[in-house]
Design a protein around this motif. Structure first.
Motif: not given
Length: 993
Positions: A746-747, A776-777, A779-780, A782-783
């Motif tokens: 996700e990063n 939990e990390e 974000t919209e 990142a998704e």
């Protein structure tokens, strides 16, 4: 354990020498590629030594279709040499009897029930689809059934006459056109049936074959690796032909029989000319993975790869390339519910094709929904007024109303903003458009030899890109071209051919890459490719000592270096060129802002070639708007498979399974842990989990020597898994690495994920990418990135991915906020057209508005849905017919339709006739032809080439009237039928010529 590439040639020779001792031979290798190597080596050596042909087959571990193909080649109780892996011995497959029963044999003229054939295909594992584009698929269209049988390089087309097979043809899946006709064929299963092991096929006289050894041969008797004849490997000559000649004559003095194996005809001819006529009769063409010396038999096999120290990986060739992915979505990609843009009415929603009957005439229209429940029916003839909407905002666009006042205001604002952006972008390049530099030399014999030595087979896209670059370099203005293409699709070969043209024209070449690792990769590739060419090549990076750098810089300045490869170090003040002619920039977006400014000053009068796997949106928009020229390589090399991409919440058990699967098949693994501070802790944890797997780690804070050493060790397979930061993102090409595990995906940015995934899947072996994220990390944005990288898993998806990236992260920082809003208000495609129009105006390129005649004849002119039921396909054919640029082109479309869908219906014949009338009208600059059974009306443009006197002369025996100077109506003596109406108009236009 011996390296399989080094062993393969000697092992193959041993099998040939001892084949008479055994009924069947089973060769077990570590993986599918090693098995394939041995099989090719056996065939090559047998042919060169003129031995009786030995039947050889490969039974792969990871490809069900190739497994079925191999089973079809194995006949029980017939002598065979089977190359496979140890894992196959436990695998359950079809019994010989069941396999034979499952085969469907079909001859031309046979009577066969379609329903029966369809049920058998489904039963045998074939998947029904609309259009056959891949192995194991079939489709039905009326009297036509298409099937891609797993044993065929091309799919096959059966044309029925009720129940009789009328014709059997192979067809090209790229254009769906027939290529050749056959009289009979057979369809083998496309799925497994778990009954027996492969040993059942080899069982005659086989008492035991349960002993297993790596790189060994098994038959009814034990055949161990000790039975591989004693051999010596061939030392590499590093392109030193003098040393090789000396060695060759020494072998001859010692009564050795010497066989030199070239990869292709081009290499053979070049080597013959270089070494001299003494060598001509000793050079053979074939695929041999490694040379060897057998002292006992006084025989030597040596390959050109060892002579020139190149091509460490084996070559796979195929005559067929499957084209996957398209650069931009077009109207024919559209689905009901998609947003579209009409040039007159603005943004609406596509509602499918609709048939409308008025009187006796039926026509097909494109239905578009607008605000206030309004509906617009666009005649299929006007399809060019519609485009698929592609915006940059995360929100859906505002739907316009059919009152187009607001839309017109929006278009005016967008047009002005596009003009301003074009001026800004072109300011960078305006100097280049005013430069007249000496063109590079046209193709020479040397270039043809260099191209013939390329031992892979060029893909169609690659050939086009090569020709685009050649045309630019031999043209009047400095080249400014982007080559887009996924990792491993052949961009570097395009660059190397451009580099040779520059060197042969007396110019220097500079290739710049963003990382030292990528520089090393390019150095290796260039050195291998130019091994036997008198080209002086050097690299400049932090891996070089100060003394080495000083010497290279001096040689570069004095013109003693032809090709220099380096990082941004080449932009330093102490660097100067004797006569720089070509600048190649790999992954430009990874250079910093300051570096890019220096590049601008360096390239003012120099031809520029940009290479990128994932084009960043700015480069993309500039290329699409015509500021930079663009070539896109979308076709994967033969044998390449898409990387299976798994998007998962972090799960230790899945990681364990992934590592174990790759380790068990002899492959290597990239494990991406992008935190330098905790990378050693990650290493410690993985070692605890997998004590038998060898690990090491890599990150950017290591010294250049440490990085180089670890990469070389990983390449040599000294360890199994490399834990790394994103330092491996670009440049590493290790075919044995076919699993990549990415923590905290996700990063990462979309292009980063795409590049990282591109590190695996560089060979024929099935590759896997695991993207793990923490919920939990997430974000919209990142998704959306992670969903996009999984969605664009197909080979050749880089271009579409760049567009998706543009959409996900917005383009405010690229186009500016005003432009960003304008793109959303009119759609990306229309915005680019405006940008291109203004770019051409600034460049001084005149673009006259194209005349698109409107033809309205009272006749059924549609493609019936029961003829082509796929709506996107129908739209595609409408588009092809209505934009055909010649009668020849129209005729080819008709032949294609008949070939693919059967007899062409009358309605389609009418549509073709309208296409022909449109062509004639366009040449005569006629704007409109409107026809009814009683009259025809013709509107001429102001640019028409027809003199009024000629019109009067032609119409003197007919009833007519001029409504205006440019509008004439002609009356018929009696009402004409549809066909007579069309014939009348054709004859009339013919007389106007």
């Amino acid at each position: 354990m011996l390296n399989s590439l080094e062993l393969s040639g000697a092992l193959a020779y041993s099998v040939i020498k001892k084949q008479h001792l055994y009924n069947n031979i089973l060769i077990l290798m570590k993986n599918d590629e090693d098995a394939d190597d041995v099989s090719q080596d056996i065939l090559t050596i047998s042919r060169i030594l003129r031995q009786p042909p030995l039947k050889v087959a490969v039974f792969p571990e990871n490809n069900i279709y190739l497994e079925m193909k191999t089973l079809s080649q194995i006949i029980p109780n017939e002598k065979i040499c089977l190359c496979t892996t140890a894992n196959i011995l436990d695998k359950k497959i079809f019994s010989p009897e069941s396999f034979k029963e499952a085969i469907i044999k079909i001859k031309k003229g046979d009577t066969i029930n379609q329903d029966f054939l369809v049920s058998k295909l489904s039963e045998n594992g074939y998947e029904r689809v609309d259009i056959v584009t891949d192995i194991g698929e079939f489709s039905i269209r009326g009297e036509i059934i298409d099937i891609w049988v797993v044993t065929f390089n091309l799919p096959v087309r059966f044309v029925f006459n009720i129940t009789e097979i009328e014709t059997i043809k192979y067809f090209d899946p790229n254009n769906q056109r027939s290529v050749s006709e056959v009289n009979e064929t057979e369809i083998i299963p496309a799925k497994e049936k778990e009954e027996v092991t492969i040993l059942e096929y080899l069982k005659h006289d086989m008492d035991t074959a349960n002993k297993r050894i790596d790189n060994g041969v098994h038959t009814m008797h034990t055949f161990t690796d000790s039975d591989v004849v004693s051999y010596l490997p061939i030392s590499e000559f590093n392109g030193n032909l003098e040393l090789f000649s000396e060695k060759f004559y020494n072998w001859q003095k010692e009564d050795f029989e010497v066989f030199i194996v070239a990869n292709n005809e081009g290499e053979k001819n070049h080597l013959s000319e270089t070494l001299g006529t003494d060598f001509k009769n000793f050079i053979f063409i074939g695929q041999l993975s490694s040379g060897f010396i057998i002292d006992d038999d006084k025989i030597v096999f040596v390959t050109t790869n060892e002579i020139f120290s190149r091509y460490k990986s084996r070559i796979r060739t195929s005559k067929f390339f499957k084209k996957i992915g398209t650069p931009l979505e077009t109207l024919s990609d559209i689905k009901t519910g998609d947003f579209v843009v009409h040039e007159k009415y603005g943004i609406g929603i596509y509602d499918g094709l609709k048939k409308i009957t008025s009187g006796e005439i039926t026509a097909e229209y494109i239905s578009v929904l607008y605000a206030n429940n309004d509906k617009l029916f666009v005649p299929i003839n006007d399809f060019q007024k519609l485009q698929k909407y592609f915006g940059l905002s995360k929100k859906p666009p505002k739907i316009n109303s059919l009152d187009n006042t607001a839309w017109e205001r929006t278009r005016v604002i967008a047009d002005e903003n596009a003009r301003k952006l074009a001026q800004q972008l072109l300011q960078i390049y305006v100097e280049r458009f005013n430069v007249n530099r000496q063109p590079f030399l046209k193709d020479s014999q040397y270039e043809k030899e260099f191209e013939n030595e390329f031992i892979y087979e060029e893909t169609p896209d690659q050939i086009k890109a090569i020709n685009d670059v050649k045309n630019d370099m031999t043209g009047q203005f400095p080249m400014e071209r982007c080559i887009f293409g996924d990792t491993g699709f052949g961009k570097t070969e395009v660059a190397m051919r451009a580099a040779l043209k520059a060197v042969l024209s007396g110019k220097q070449v500079c290739l710049m890459a963003p990382t030292t690792i990528l520089v090393q990769q390019h150095e290796q590739t260039f050195l291998e490719r130019f091994a036997d060419w008198p080209v002086k090549l050097k690299t400049l990076s932090r891996f070089k000592t100060k003394k080495e750098q000083k010497e290279i810089i001096e040689e570069l300045k004095n013109g003693k270096v032809d090709i220099i490869i380096g990082t941004h170090r080449l932009l330093s003040k102490d660097i100067s060129f004797s006569d720089l002619g070509l600048l190649i920039i790999d992954e430009e977006h990874r250079f910093g802002v300051a570096d890019k400014e220096k590049i601008k000053s360096l390239k003012k009068n120099v031809d520029c070639l940009y290479l990128t796997a994932t084009p960043i949106p700015r480069t993309l928009s500039m290329a699409l708007s015509g500021i930079k020229n663009m070539s896109s390589i979308e076709t994967p090399p033969a044998g390449r498979q898409s990387v299976e991409t798994n998007l998962l919440e972090y799960d230790e058990q899945i990681i364990k399974n992934a590592v174990m699967h790759e380790f068990s098949r002899g492959g290597q693994i990239f494990y991406i842990h992008n935190k330098i501070g905790t990378i050693e802790k990650c290493l410690y944890n993985l070692k605890k989990t997998f004590p038998f797997v060898k690990f090491d780690f890599l990150h950017s804070k290591m010294t250049p020597k440490e990085i180089e050493n670890k990469m070389l060790r990983f390449l040599k397979k000294d360890f199994d898994c490399l834990i790394s930061t994103t330092i491996i993102e670009a440049g590493l090409d290790i075919p044995n690495v076919n699993t990549i595990i990415i923590e905290e995906a996700e990063n990462f940015g979309l292009s980063q994920l795409y590049q990282l995934r591109g590190r695996v899947g560089r060979s024929k072996t099935k590759a896997y990418c695991y993207l793990f994220y923490k919920t939990e990390e997430l974000t919209e944005i990142a998704e959306k990135r992670l969903v996009a990288i999984k969605e664009f898993a197909n080979l050749g998806s880089g271009f579409r991915l760049a567009l998706k990236d543009l959409q996900i992260r917005g383009a405010g920082e690229i186009l500016g906020k005003k432009q960003h809003g304008c793109v959303d208000s009119i759609g990306f495609d229309m915005y680019l057209k405006l940008l291109e129009k203004h770019s051409n105006e600034i460049k001084g390129i005149k673009t006259e508005e194209e005349i698109i005649p409107k033809i309205d004849i009272s006749v059924d002119a549609i493609i019936p849905s029961d003829y082509i039921n796929n709506e996107a396909l129908r739209i595609g054919f409408y588009k092809n017919i209505l934009t055909a640029d010649s009668l020849k082109n129209l005729n080819e479309i008709k032949i294609e339709m008949k070939d693919r869908f059967g007899r062409v219906p009358d309605e389609v014949e009418n549509l073709m006739a309208i296409g022909e009338i449109r062509l004639m009208a366009k040449k005569l600059a006629i704007l409109q032809i409107t026809s009814s059974p009683s009259s025809v009306m013709i509107k001429f443009s102001k640019n028409t080439t027809i003199e009024p006197s000629k019109i009067l002369s032609i119409l003197k025996n007919k009833k007519f009237r001029f409504i205006k100077n440019d509008l004439v109506e002609i009356f018929f003596e009696e009402s004409l039928s549809h066909k007579k109406n069309i014939v009348f108009i054709k004859n009339l236009l013919q007389s106007f010529k």
